[in-house]
Design a protein around this motif. Structure first.
Motif, mmCIF file in Angstrom:
data_model
loop_
_atom_site.group_PDB
_atom_site.id
_atom_site.type_symbol
_atom_site.label_atom_id
_atom_site.label_comp_id
_atom_site.label_asym_id
_atom_site.label_seq_id
_atom_site.Cartn_x
_atom_site.Cartn_y
_atom_site.Cartn_z
ATOM 1 N N SER A 9 0.854 -1.194 0.000
ATOM 2 C CA SER A 9 0.000 0.000 0.000
ATOM 3 C C SER A 9 0.883 1.235 0.000
ATOM 4 O O SER A 9 2.080 1.150 0.212
ATOM 5 N N THR A 11 1.198 5.315 1.616
ATOM 6 C CA THR A 11 0.839 5.990 2.854
ATOM 7 C C THR A 11 0.877 7.496 2.667
ATOM 8 O O THR A 11 1.733 8.010 1.948
ATOM 9 N N ALA A 37 -12.693 9.739 4.322
ATOM 10 C CA ALA A 37 -11.913 9.076 3.269
ATOM 11 C C ALA A 37 -12.729 7.934 2.676
ATOM 12 O O ALA A 37 -13.692 7.455 3.287
ATOM 13 N N TRP A 41 -9.458 3.345 2.162
ATOM 14 C CA TRP A 41 -8.487 4.037 3.005
ATOM 15 C C TRP A 41 -8.575 3.518 4.428
ATOM 16 O O TRP A 41 -9.648 3.454 5.007
ATOM 17 N N TYR A 75 -2.922 7.735 6.856
ATOM 18 C CA TYR A 75 -3.751 6.748 6.166
ATOM 19 C C TYR A 75 -2.878 5.878 5.278
ATOM 20 O O TYR A 75 -1.810 6.299 4.833
ATOM 21 N N LYS A 76 -3.381 4.667 4.969
ATOM 22 C CA LYS A 76 -2.757 3.855 3.925
ATOM 23 C C LYS A 76 -3.860 3.347 3.008
ATOM 24 O O LYS A 76 -5.016 3.187 3.414
ATOM 25 N N THR A 77 -3.488 3.108 1.746
ATOM 26 C CA THR A 77 -4.432 2.637 0.738
ATOM 27 C C THR A 77 -3.671 2.109 -0.465
ATOM 28 O O THR A 77 -2.453 2.264 -0.561
ATOM 29 N N TRP A 83 -9.831 10.091 -1.912
ATOM 30 C CA TRP A 83 -8.756 10.839 -1.259
ATOM 31 C C TRP A 83 -9.330 11.605 -0.061
ATOM 32 O O TRP A 83 -10.407 12.194 -0.152
#
Length: 198
Positions: A9, A11, A37, A41, A75-77, A83
């Motif tokens: 992912s 960050t 988000a 997310w 956040y991580k995704t 967004w």
């Protein structure tokens, strides 16, 4: 031989502060904020929502409500869709000392790493009729969104009657990590090192 497995992912880290606001005819207010988000997310660290202390404009000053309230969120995704957005609602006292909405605002966090001084414009819903407006004033319950995240939604906003009024200043430092691995350019120039010249 070891396998070279890349990150799963990317960050983003946002720090900074909700600095101040200028709102016409408002000398005492506090601010509620929340980050909104997309489904992909995941919150790693920080508070997604909070409330500032009350700020008061000193007698004879220029009308600035100062909070300097810290924000810090990570956040991580794997997907840039959804967004994160910062949604604010400012509440103050009316002439009878009742707590009423002074304005809502919403903005996406910057998409490139860096330091930003941003101005978030405020708006508030308007009553549908003069009678509703008078009743709202009389009862001390002006038009307000039932869902505090509503300003972050695209749907339904085009039919909402609002009036503008004031702004909030926000300072944000944004860091990104591994966006280039997922094909996103974050504007830092680091991703250019991975592009080969032909």
């Amino acid at each position: 031989m070891g396998d070279n497995i890349g990150p799963s992912s990317f960050t983003i880290l946002a720090t900074g502060q909700i600095e101040c606001a200028q709102i016409p005819n408002c000398t005492n207010a506090y601010l509620k904020f929340q980050f909104v988000a997309g489904e992909d997310w995941q919150l790693l660290d920080g508070l997604e929502e909070g409330i500032t202390q009350a700020a008061r404009v000193p007698e004879g000053r220029d009308g600035v409500l100062v909070w300097n309230f810290p924000i810090d969120i990570t956040y991580k995704t794997t997907n840039a869709f959804g967004w994160p957005q910062l949604v604010v609602a400012v509440y103050g006292l009316d002439m009878f000392g009742r707590d009423v909405i002074k304005g809502y605002g919403c903005m996406h966090l910057p998409m490139s790493a860096g330091r930003y001084n941003l101005t978030l414009r405020l708006f508030k819903p308007r009553s549908a009729s003069a009678l509703q407006s008078f009743t709202s004033w009389l009862t001390g319950m002006p038009a307000e969104f039932s869902d505090p995240k509503f300003p972050s939604y695209g749907e339904g906003r085009e039919v909402t009657r609002v009036q503008s009024g004031g702004h909030v200043k926000v300072q944000i430092n944004l860091l990104t990590k591994d966006m280039d691995v997922f094909g996103y350019v974050d504007g830092s120039g680091r991703d250019m090192a991975t592009v080969t010249q032909m």
